[in-house]
Design an enzyme around this catalytic site. Structure first.
Site, PDB file in Angstrom:
ATOM      1  N   HIS A 161      58.141  54.831  51.544  1.00 23.55           N
ATOM      2  CA  HIS A 161      57.332  54.131  52.541  1.00 23.55           C
ATOM      3  C   HIS A 161      57.630  52.634  52.562  1.00 23.55           C
ATOM      4  O   HIS A 161      57.846  52.033  53.624  1.00 23.55           O
ATOM      5  CB  HIS A 161      55.839  54.374  52.268  1.00 23.55           C
ATOM      6  CG  HIS A 161      54.942  53.565  53.141  1.00 23.55           C
ATOM      7  ND1 HIS A 161      54.416  52.349  52.741  1.00 23.55           N
ATOM      8  CD2 HIS A 161      54.514  53.765  54.404  1.00 23.55           C
ATOM      9  CE1 HIS A 161      53.685  51.861  53.726  1.00 23.55           C
ATOM     10  NE2 HIS A 161      53.728  52.697  54.744  1.00 23.55           N
ATOM     11  N   CYS A 181      97.723  39.049  50.695  1.00 20.26           N
ATOM     12  CA  CYS A 181      96.317  39.269  50.359  1.00 20.26           C
ATOM     13  C   CYS A 181      95.771  38.186  49.439  1.00 20.26           C
ATOM     14  O   CYS A 181      94.777  38.387  48.761  1.00 20.26           O
ATOM     15  CB  CYS A 181      96.124  40.640  49.716  1.00 20.26           C
ATOM     16  SG  CYS A 181      97.055  40.877  48.190  1.00 20.26           S
TER      17      CYS A 181
END
Length: 810
Positions: A420, A751
């Site tokens: 919840h 990279c």
């Protein structure tokens, strides 16, 4: 049963019957009627229509009293809301069920008894006519009653169900959503009870609830009845399944996280009112997942079929029957948060520094917030909470929602990412950390705290106000340059979100992050725990692999699921995975690592990369890495993974490692496998023609290439002034590498950090004609635009296709 006015069995219902039987019953009927032949099991049952609710109130003359109770209500006045809600429930609960309605309900009950046995147990569930809509879920607003048996118990549960339309939370939610209390009616679903008290149950989604990534099924579960998972009373197990590869026939769990599952809800026989109870879960059960892989894959199959049928992402509940061993779907409604989020702007919250960690749990919301902590231990103390504070509680329920709406952040002891508190936090757009365990004792009321959900799956509560900033990236349509722009990533927790950036795949997926953060142990310590010298470390290794046959299987599964998550996030674009590139001093910090690693004066130039892989001292560790990558490609079906070897010093070293990989089932060219090498040593450039015969591509590691070209230890602050990727010698190395790749017909990429830090370096690489540049996520949009502008200046044509949010395959 002769033509009942107020009863409809599931076989008579479809999704268009929401006004008659509410969203939950309409959906159950739709699935029972249309998806049963596809293997979707829905327990049989019937709906008591919304007309029956209106009939009850009309016969009792209850409407004037309800208006008196609710007209003029101020939802912000919690005390007044409680008084008025109680009065409204008493009015409805006191309205008797007319005799003809009772007869119809009991006739339908007897039919279920004929089908399932005299002793059939029932679930009596609310289904409002304004429920389970694509824009408002109304989830958990009304009550359900389980393990109901006997005619009077059923009728009493129906009266209580009708009255639950006026719980405080339902009243407040309707006002928030703009619904008229008197235009919404309640239907009741009465269905055969699935005996998940003897097995397990949970909630699952056909979308990732955190990022909105649509190619994954997200499943949660715990032992016992499902109320604990829905209400957040337990920290559940979590599983992901990748939908595209699943539909291609690959049956593998993408990723899993074992929850604490401290309690389970069971039935209690012989008590008139309290028919369920939470009991402690045995420790032996807590250490295992509540369902096996076959169950996870069956649920994934259900999610895909249900989503396809409804044509939208779905939020569903499941229950496994402990008697027949089968899985049943007990609810399906549209997912109303992640799927409604418009991905036009990508927000990233970033901590400026770290601080003292008071508590940790599971993160919800990917945001950061600071405020004064307020520990609330019961509903009676909610009035003490002030707007803008951080709500700290054991658990939240829908009754807490008026206060939750004003919180800067939410922290709970119990619950998982579908509880919840998590659901409401997502709806409100505030960060939440759930399943902390000790939040209410570790965090003191009145203290300043910072709640961070921006560091992956782990949410952290820091002591004091820790600085942070928000980075915003516009994700509109962006012309794609001819140079491929890829991303660098190491943390699988961030992969789904990062995939929304415009990209051409992953140029560098770092294995080290997964090993250090998720595996935590040295590979050889997992293979040979008996050789670990420290008794405390040996005990820690035993605790680490609980639930796994041995340390090797733990390593292979954990690494494959981490890399698999990254590969799935960017599927089917290429994901270049670098094999481990720890240095000896870094390996030594892993659990058990000091028993296997030598001391080196300069680890940066020592026993690292390819030289380790074929060496007798580490060959067993490299074998585990290869087994994990073979599982990713072969079992998971993620063939977009390209493997890359770091720090390959010599040609014969490359041959030895490639031969070993082939022996372990990773032979270059088989099943489309490509193998790259890092180009980060001058020898790689000087002998690029020879290296190119052995690899499908080179990814230039500008950090190490600069270090070795200039002879500068990049770990040393003293000579940092001499470390510069823009040096003419380094740029010459870059040019020779790109030209060598082009000459040999293999892929060239970079990279390293340089293009992210220096705009002129990105432009230089474009001028060289490099095939791809891989960037850190925070620089992708800015650098992509710069690359595109550079190409325009050079007169190169842009790619024809425009790409939106990075998900078009280029």
């Amino acid at each position: 049963m002769n033509n009942p006015r107020y009863i409809r069995f599931f076989e008579e219902l479809g999704i268009d019957d929401v006004p008659l039987v509410g969203g939950k019953n309409a959906s159950l009927g739709e699935m029972y009627r249309t998806l049963s032949d596809q293997g979707i099991r829905v327990p049989n049952g019937f709906a008591i229509t919304a007309d029956a609710y209106r009939y009850v109130l009309e016969q009792a003359g209850a409407m004037p009293a309800l208006h008196e109770a609710l007209d003029g209500l101020d939802p912000g006045d919690v005390a007044d809301l409680a008084r008025r809600g109680k009065r409204a429930r008493e009015i409805v609960r006191g309205a008797p069920l007319p005799e003809d309605l009772q007869r119809e309900i009991l006739d339908a009950y007897r039919r279920l008894q004929q089908e399932s046995g005299e002793d059939v147990r029932l679930a009596v569930r609310s289904s409002a006519t304004a429920e389970d809509l694509p824009t408002a879920s109304f989830a958990g607003q009304q009550e359900s009653y389980l393990n109901i048996h006997g005619e009077q118990s059923l009728l009493d549960s129906c009266r209580r169900c009708f009255s639950s339309l006026f719980t405080d939370r339902s009243i407040h939610y309707r006002i928030d959503q703009g619904f008229d209390h008197f235009q919404v009616a309640l239907s009741i679903g009465v269905m055969k009870m699935v005996r998940s008290d003897l097995a397990s149950s949970g909630v699952f989604f056909s979308i990732d609830t955190e990022s909105g990534f649509r190619d994954a099924v997200f499943i949660t579960g715990a032992y016992g009845l499902g109320e604990n998972v829905v209400q957040g009373a337990v920290d559940p197990d979590e599983f992901y399944v990748h939908k595209p590869t699943f539909e291609l026939g690959h049956r593998a769990v993408l990723r899993r996280l074992r929850g604490e599952k401290a309690v389970k809800m069971i039935f209690v026989e012989g008590e008139s009112k309290n028919t369920t109870r939470n009991i402690p879960t045995p420790y032996a059960d807590r250490e295992h997942f509540c369902i096996d892989d076959q169950d996870v894959l069956e649920l994934a199959d259900c999610a895909i079929k249900i989503e396809r049928h409804y044509g939208r992402p779905m939020d569903m509940e499941w229950a496994k029957d402990g008697i027949d061993g089968k899985i049943y779907i007990v609810q399906a409604r549209p997912e109303t948060v992640a799927s409604q989020r418009k991905q036009t702007v990508l927000e990233s919250y970033v901590l400026d520094q770290r601080g003292e960690i008071l508590a940790e749990g599971r993160s919800v919301g990917e945001k950061i917030a600071s405020g004064t902590a307020r520990v609330i231990d019961s509903l009676a103390h909610l009035a003490e909470f002030k707007p803008g504070e951080v709500l700290v509680a054991d658990i939240t329920t829908p009754d807490w929602e008026p206060v939750m709406k004003t919180a800067a952040a939410i922290v709970t002891n119990r619950g998982g990412r579908t509880c919840h508190a998590a659901i409401i936090a997502r709806e409100l757009g505030v960060p939440a950390v759930v399943g902390v365990g000790n939040a209410t004792s570790a965090i003191a009321s009145g203290t300043k705290v910072t709640v961070s959900c921006a560091e992956g799956d782990s949410g952290r509560i820091y002591n004091g106000e820790v600085g942070y900033h928000v980075e915003r990236a516009e994700l509109g349509e962006q012309a794609r340059p001819r140079t491929e722009v890829m991303v660098n990533i190491g943390n699988p927790d961030l992969a789904f979100k990062t995939s929304f950036l415009p990209n051409d795949g992953v140029g560098l997926a770092r294995m080290e992050f997964i090993i250090s953060e998720s595996i935590k142990a040295h590979p050889l310590a997992l293979v040979h725990p008996e050789r670990v010298r420290d008794p405390g470390e040996r005990e820690a290794l035993e605790r680490l692999i609980v639930g796994h046959p041995d340390g090797e299987s733990f390593f292979v599964q954990t690494l494959s699921e981490g890399i698999g998550t990254i590969a799935a996030a960017f599927w089917p674009k290429p994901v270049v995975v670098r094999m481990s590139d720890f240095k000896t001093n870094e390996y030594a910090t892993l659990l058990g690592g000091s028993s296997f690693e030598p001391h080196e004066e300069n680890p940066m130039l020592g026993f690292r990369g390819a030289s380790r892989y074929a060496h007798p001292a580490y060959v067993e560790g490299f074998t585990l890495e290869c087994r994990a990558m073979k599982r990713v490609r072969d079992e998971m079906g993620l063939t977009n993974v390209v493997l890359m070897l770091p720090f390959v010093r010599r040609v014969n070293e490359a041959d030895a490692v490639l031969e070993q990989m082939a022996a372990l089932g990773l032979r270059r060219g088989e099943n489309g496998l490509q193998i790259y090498a890092m180009c980060e040593i001058p020898n790689n450039v000087l002998l690029i023609d020879a290296f190119s015969k052995r690899f499908d591509g080179f990814s230039i590691g500008s950090n190490d290439l600069t270090q070795l070209t200039l002879g500068v230890d990049r770990d040393s602050e003293i000579v940092a002034f001499d470390y510069d990727e823009r040096d003419d010698g380094v740029k010459l190395m870059l040019r020779l590498a790109v030209e060598g790749c082009e000459r040999n017909g293999i892929h060239s990429g970079l990279c390293g950090q340089a293009p992210s830090d220096y705009p002129d370096m990105a432009e230089y690489l474009v001028e060289l004609g490099i095939d791809s540049i891989s960037l850190n996520p925070d620089t992708v949009l800015k650098t992509t635009q710069r690359i595109f502008e550079c190409e325009q200046r050079l007169g190169r044509e842009q790619r024809e296709a425009l790409e939106h949010a990075g998900h078009a395959v280029v």
